[in-house]
Write a protein that holds these residues in place. Structure first.
Motif, PDB file in Angstrom:
ATOM      1  N   GLN A   3       0.830  -1.205   0.000  1.00 33.02           N
ATOM      2  CA  GLN A   3       0.000   0.000   0.000  1.00 33.02           C
ATOM      3  C   GLN A   3       0.861   1.251   0.000  1.00 33.02           C
ATOM      4  N   GLU A   4       2.015   1.189   0.651  1.00 30.61           N
ATOM      5  CA  GLU A   4       2.900   2.352   0.705  1.00 30.61           C
ATOM      6  C   GLU A   4       3.348   2.794  -0.692  1.00 30.61           C
ATOM      7  N   LEU A   5       3.483   1.838  -1.598  1.00 34.20           N
ATOM      8  CA  LEU A   5       3.896   2.199  -2.958  1.00 34.20           C
ATOM      9  C   LEU A   5       2.758   2.910  -3.690  1.00 34.20           C
ATOM     10  N   LEU A   6       1.544   2.449  -3.499  1.00 36.58           N
ATOM     11  CA  LEU A   6       0.397   3.138  -4.089  1.00 36.58           C
ATOM     12  C   LEU A   6       0.264   4.545  -3.512  1.00 36.58           C
ATOM     13  N   ASP A   7       0.515   4.659  -2.200  1.00 35.57           N
ATOM     14  CA  ASP A   7       0.469   5.976  -1.568  1.00 35.57           C
ATOM     15  C   ASP A   7       1.546   6.896  -2.140  1.00 35.57           C
ATOM     16  N   ALA A   8       2.725   6.321  -2.408  1.00 36.93           N
ATOM     17  CA  ALA A   8       3.821   7.112  -2.973  1.00 36.93           C
ATOM     18  C   ALA A   8       3.470   7.598  -4.378  1.00 36.93           C
ATOM     19  N   PHE A   9       2.821   6.727  -5.160  1.00 32.06           N
ATOM     20  CA  PHE A   9       2.388   7.128  -6.501  1.00 32.06           C
ATOM     21  C   PHE A   9       1.388   8.276  -6.415  1.00 32.06           C
ATOM     22  N   SER A  10       0.432   8.167  -5.496  1.00 25.78           N
ATOM     23  CA  SER A  10      -0.558   9.238  -5.327  1.00 25.78           C
ATOM     24  C   SER A  10       0.094  10.534  -4.886  1.00 25.78           C
ATOM     25  N   ALA A  11       1.065  10.416  -3.973  1.00 20.22           N
ATOM     26  CA  ALA A  11       1.744  11.614  -3.482  1.00 20.22           C
ATOM     27  C   ALA A  11       2.547  12.289  -4.587  1.00 20.22           C
ATOM     28  N   GLU A  12       3.151  11.488  -5.441  1.00 17.32           N
ATOM     29  CA  GLU A  12       3.991  12.028  -6.513  1.00 17.32           C
ATOM     30  C   GLU A  12       3.174  12.675  -7.619  1.00 17.32           C
ATOM     31  N   THR A  13       1.982  12.078  -7.892  1.00 14.33           N
ATOM     32  CA  THR A  13       1.219  12.500  -9.068  1.00 14.33           C
ATOM     33  C   THR A  13      -0.060  13.258  -8.752  1.00 14.33           C
ATOM     34  N   GLY A  14      -0.557  13.126  -7.520  1.00 12.77           N
ATOM     35  CA  GLY A  14      -1.848  13.687  -7.179  1.00 12.77           C
ATOM     36  C   GLY A  14      -3.014  12.858  -7.665  1.00 12.77           C
ATOM     37  N   ILE A  15      -2.727  11.655  -8.152  1.00 16.77           N
ATOM     38  CA  ILE A  15      -3.765  10.768  -8.686  1.00 16.77           C
ATOM     39  C   ILE A  15      -4.331   9.901  -7.569  1.00 16.77           C
ATOM     40  N   GLU A  16      -5.638   9.870  -7.452  1.00 17.18           N
ATOM     41  CA  GLU A  16      -6.310   9.038  -6.453  1.00 17.18           C
ATOM     42  C   GLU A  16      -6.404   7.602  -6.967  1.00 17.18           C
ATOM     43  N   VAL A  17      -5.906   6.649  -6.172  1.00 18.80           N
ATOM     44  CA  VAL A  17      -5.854   5.253  -6.589  1.00 18.80           C
ATOM     45  C   VAL A  17      -6.890   4.430  -5.832  1.00 18.80           C
ATOM     46  N   THR A  18      -7.653   3.632  -6.567  1.00 20.99           N
ATOM     47  CA  THR A  18      -8.523   2.625  -5.965  1.00 20.99           C
ATOM     48  C   THR A  18      -8.143   1.269  -6.543  1.00 20.99           C
ATOM     49  N   MET A  19      -8.300   0.215  -5.739  1.00 22.49           N
ATOM     50  CA  MET A  19      -7.894  -1.113  -6.191  1.00 22.49           C
ATOM     51  C   MET A  19      -8.865  -2.178  -5.708  1.00 22.49           C
ATOM     52  N   ASP A  20      -9.297  -3.036  -6.622  1.00 16.68           N
ATOM     53  CA  ASP A  20     -10.029  -4.255  -6.302  1.00 16.68           C
ATOM     54  C   ASP A  20      -9.107  -5.436  -6.579  1.00 16.68           C
TER      55      ASP A  20
END
Length: 348
Positions: free
Chosen positions: A41-58
């Protein structure tokens, strides 16, 4: 659970903190359809922090479950998915993937040469490599101390193991392992071979306790299963969590696979999907996945970023006499219908 790669993730967090300080609003969304317990999850959070893109995952627990969900009306709801090698080929054939245009991925040059042009996606027009590994089975050494380098452990287990076997709920891999046990080719059209395959599976079922993919690690850790068909990284996690298990490299054959991030047709956030794929082609990011999932990456520059324990784990180091790995093959439609019928009968 094995400790995640805190060093790489910490560097990611620090690196993006200054960048995101002035971000006023999210730059859209990204919807991911992904295997369970396969990305930190930390990697997804890092992507969101870097890009401002909100990530959802199923999440899903098998290639077949993912395909069924998308075909049932979810295609167009997700941007990317993470199918295995043979499933990428199937999805291309069914027109379910979008094309990645030349030059869209800035980091495509980071892909290791052996994974750059693959038979299931020639020229990498629809996908990028994610992780690769093997599928076999692990045995509890407190229960059984005999030879485990044979697929008989699964299909004709010794008395100590009967009724204590967990099988992956994964048609392609189970059918391939059974074919290896019999020494017959995949996608056979020979009536006698197909009859033997069906009889083997139906006869072995009496010795199996469960079909469980997402719990394949947990049943070994808890002791509910003494044998578990499992992916090598998941086996390493089970061992790290206290299961006294050994991963087998059976003499009859070994399954290898590569999971891939694909660009789905009608992705609602296509530009963000490309951005995420590029993010995963950066060595420090995919190394974080490898350290978490315990498999291998298909990107250059990852080795020096891996945890020391990962470099020496027995699940990733086959013995010298281990057979070469075999990928699951895509059958023609008529043959696949026969295999589907065998699988459906097995699961009843």
């Amino acid at each position: 659970m094995i400790t995640k790669n805190r060093s790489v993730l910490a560097v990611l967090a620090i690196a993006v903190s200054g960048f995101t300080a002035g971000t006023a609003a999210a730059e859209g969304k990204l919807s991911i359809y992904h295997w369970f317990e396969y990305i930190p999850q930390e990697l997804l959070d890092a992507f969101s922090a870097e890009t401002g893109i909100e990530v959802t995952m199923d999440t899903y627990d098998s290639n077949e479950a993912m395909l069924a969900t998308l075909k049932a009306g979810k295609l167009g709801s997700y941007d990317v998915a993470v199918p295995g090698d043979y499933m990428v080929e199937i999805m291309i054939g069914e027109g379910m993937l979008d094309m990645i245009a030349e030059g869209e991925l800035a980091n495509v040059g980071n892909i290791e040469k052996q994974w750059l042009d693959v038979p299931f996606d020639p020229g990498r027009k629809h996908s990028i490599p994610y992780q690769w590994g093997s599928t076999s089975f692990s045995v509890n050494r407190d229960v059984y101390d005999g030879d485990i380098r044979t697929t008989s452990i699964i299909f004709d287990p010794p008395e100590e193991l009967k009724g204590r076997v967990n099988i992956l709920d994964a048609q392609g891999e189970v059918m391939l392992l059974a074919s290896m046990h019999l020494g017959i080719p995949q996608c056979s059209t020979d009536r006698d071979q197909l009859k033997a395959l069906d009889e083997l599976l139906q006869g072995a079922k009496q010795h199996w306790a469960s079909f469980n993919s997402d719990g394949a690690k947990d049943v070994l850790v808890s002791g509910d299963a003494a044998v578990g068909m499992i992916w090598n990284g998941f086996s390493a996690k089970a061992r790290a969590e206290g299961a006294n298990i050994e991963y087998s490299y059976p003499r009859e054959g070994l399954i290898v696979w590569m999971d891939n991030v694909v660009l789905l047709k009608d992705a609602p956030n296509r530009a963000n999907a490309i951005r995420f794929m590029d993010f995963l082609l950066e060595p420090e990011n995919i190394a974080a996945v490898t350290n978490f999932a315990q498999y291998s990456a298909g990107v250059m520059g990852v080795t020096d970023l891996l945890d020391d324990a990962l470099k020496s784990q027995p699940e990733s180091i086959p013995p010298a006499d281990a057979p070469a790995g075999t990928f699951v093959q895509v059958c023609d439609q008529a043959t696949q219908e026969v295999y589907d019928a065998i699988w459906t009968r097995l699961k009843k």
